[in-house]
Scaffold this motif. Structure first.
Motif, mmCIF file in Angstrom:
data_model
loop_
_atom_site.group_PDB
_atom_site.id
_atom_site.type_symbol
_atom_site.label_atom_id
_atom_site.label_comp_id
_atom_site.label_asym_id
_atom_site.label_seq_id
_atom_site.Cartn_x
_atom_site.Cartn_y
_atom_site.Cartn_z
ATOM 1 N N LYS A 51 0.859 -1.260 0.097
ATOM 2 C CA LYS A 51 0.000 0.022 0.081
ATOM 3 C C LYS A 51 0.768 1.072 -0.103
ATOM 4 C CE LYS A 51 -4.416 -1.294 1.877
ATOM 5 N NZ LYS A 51 -5.126 -0.542 0.888
ATOM 6 N N THR A 52 2.081 1.214 0.503
ATOM 7 C CA THR A 52 2.975 2.279 0.458
ATOM 8 C C THR A 52 4.473 1.914 0.191
ATOM 9 O OG1 THR A 52 1.812 3.088 2.508
ATOM 10 C CG2 THR A 52 3.992 4.219 1.896
ATOM 11 N N GLY A 53 4.979 2.290 -0.979
ATOM 12 C CA GLY A 53 6.006 1.842 -1.206
ATOM 13 C C GLY A 53 7.219 2.942 -0.820
ATOM 14 N N SER A 54 8.445 2.710 -1.037
ATOM 15 C CA SER A 54 9.444 3.361 -0.376
ATOM 16 C C SER A 54 9.604 4.917 -0.760
ATOM 17 C CB SER A 54 11.003 2.903 -0.728
ATOM 18 O OG SER A 54 11.182 2.889 -2.194
ATOM 19 N N PHE A 55 9.199 5.256 -1.924
ATOM 20 C CA PHE A 55 9.317 6.878 -2.252
ATOM 21 C C PHE A 55 8.402 7.417 -1.430
ATOM 22 C CE2 PHE A 55 10.612 5.121 -6.381
ATOM 23 C CZ PHE A 55 11.771 5.276 -6.349
ATOM 24 N N ARG A 56 7.004 6.952 -1.368
ATOM 25 C CA ARG A 56 6.223 7.774 -0.530
ATOM 26 C C ARG A 56 6.538 7.641 0.969
ATOM 27 N NH1 ARG A 56 2.086 5.700 -2.265
ATOM 28 N NH2 ARG A 56 0.871 4.906 -0.639
ATOM 29 N N ALA A 57 7.066 6.416 1.341
ATOM 30 C CA ALA A 57 7.428 6.422 2.890
ATOM 31 C C ALA A 57 8.426 7.577 3.265
ATOM 32 C CB ALA A 57 7.554 4.917 3.238
#
Length: 431
Positions: A51-57
């Protein structure tokens, strides 16, 4: 006046134009700002994507660090907790003996469910949950129609709203916040969140960094330093470079800046440099954002159904692992699609033009369940916004708000029109 209140920050990580924060300060003697890392946001969805990948995290962590720094200058700070909000928020209510929790009002299904669960738990503690609508340009209460009667066609919605509704002025940032001592911020690492660290490719249109300070800096750059706003309408379909479009979307999605704040700045800009089609067009795009959010209020779960809001068959429901993998990894038969998908995979961003093309290709050429594409975008996009993402995908799959029904992009023609000298393809397809 109540003694103590929590301000539960979610996707409203800002001090400027934050009604939730302003109201909490006005109604309480003491305020404790809180952010909860909801474990549900870091799970893998039914479609097999996170649901959340590394860029947004990474962008989220930067945004929280900036918010904490801003709160500290006002005499407060940000409490960080991790887990399920319906468990963690009530725990903090007990710890601080809070009588009220102030939070941003949600419209999408999962977010609404979480809000309800938190409210139920708080009720047991005789604590109220007060929510405020802080995401849109136009306030829902000011619309010239009730939510259930909002036109399903954007043009009809836009014309009547522009004619009959006013945009409220933004709230001024507080000058000080009275809080008990809040311990120094301790943010989880990407590893703690179960996300692997990736660095943004140097070919990225912009080195996006989270936080309200960065958002305001970007606005200063795009409006006043370069006056790019005056040519926005002509350049917005670009694909290479930082200034073909405003690039506000990641900060808007995380709530590091509000649509109303941007609107007020557009009006200031117009006073200084003059109004034209371009200055209007940025507001027009903010209206699209409103439209999808209000559509989610109207249709709730329907945007996540295969049949969408049209309740009719769209593209195929199939899953072809090989084709999906080619699309994700930019190894399809189309160099234009591949360049866009590589940009997304390696930077978490893609131009608006690119998004429409890769979604059309996914639905029409590959003929797969459109929700798989939307779920992949959810994982990858640094500017993922539930309403805009799922609303746009449903639109392109022919099961959303498109009055024309099935929208088909001729990819080769699009590539010739928007990347005629192949600058974009060369950038992403040359090793």
């Amino acid at each position: 006046m109540i003694k103590t209140a929590l301000v539960w920050f979610k996707t409203d990580l800002r001090i400027e134009d934050n009604e939730t924060l302003v109201k909490a300060i006005a109604q309480s003697e003491k305020v404790i700002p809180v952010y909860c890392f909801d474990e549900a946001h870091f799970e893998t969805s039914v479609y097999g994507f996170k649901k959340t990948g590394s860029f947004r995290a990474q962008f989220l962590l930067e945004s929280l660090e900036d918010l904490d720094a801003k709160l500290r200058t006002l005499g407060s700070g940000l409490r960080i907790v991790m887990g399920k909000p319906e468990v963690e928020i009530p725990k903090l209510v007990q710890e601080y003996k809070a009588q009220k929790v102030f939070a941003k009002r949600e419209v999408a299904f999962e977010e609404k469910q979480t809000e309800k669960k938190v409210q139920t738990e708080l009720f047991k503690l005789r604590c109220e949950l007060d929510t405020y609508s802080t995401s849109t340009l136009y306030h829902a209460e000011d619309l010239p129609f009730s939510i259930k009667n909002i036109p399903d066609v954007f043009t009809n919605f836009r014309k009547k709203t522009e004619k009959d509704a006013e945009i409220r002025p933004p709230f001024t940032a507080p000058k000080q916040i009275n809080s008990p001592e809040i311990p120094a911020i301790e943010l989880p690492t990407l590893e703690d969140l179960g996300v692997s660290k990736t660095t943004i490719d140097s070919r990225a249109v912009l080195a996006f960094k989270g936080g309200e300070s960065e958002a305001i800096q970007r606005l200063q750059h795009y409006f006043y330093n370069t006056q790019s706003l005056s040519t926005y309408k002509e350049t917005r379909n670009g694909m290479v470079g930082a200034d073909y479009s405003s690039k506000f979307s990641p900060w808007l999605a995380m709530g590091c800046i509000s649509a109303r704040y941007i609107y007020a700045e557009v009006k200031k800009y117009e006073m200084q440099f003059g109004a034209n089609d371009s200055t209007y067009w940025l507001v027009f795009e903010l209206l699209w954002r409103d439209f999808f959010r209000f559509m989610f209020k109207k249709y709730q779960t329907k945007f996540f159904l295969y049949e969408g809001i049209k309740l009719k068959k769209g593209n195929s429901k199939s899953l072809n692992e090989k084709l999906l993998s080619q699309w994700v990894n930019g190894t399809t038969a189309s160099d234009f699609i591949n360049a866009n998908m590589l940009e997304l995979q390696q930077t978490g961003f893609m131009s608006n033009r690119g998004r429409q093309n890769v979604a059309s290709y996914f639905c029409n050429e590959l003929n797969m369940d459109w929700r798989l594409g939307a779920a992949y975008f959810e994982e990858q996009l640094i500017d993922y916004d539930v309403c805009s993402n799922w609303g746009n995908w449903a639109y392109l799959a022919g099961v959303g708000n498109d009055p024309r029904g099935h929208r088909y992009f001729n990819i080769e023609k699009q590539a010739t029109d928007y990347d005629k000298n192949k600058a974009f393809r060369k950038l992403w397809l040359t090793e």
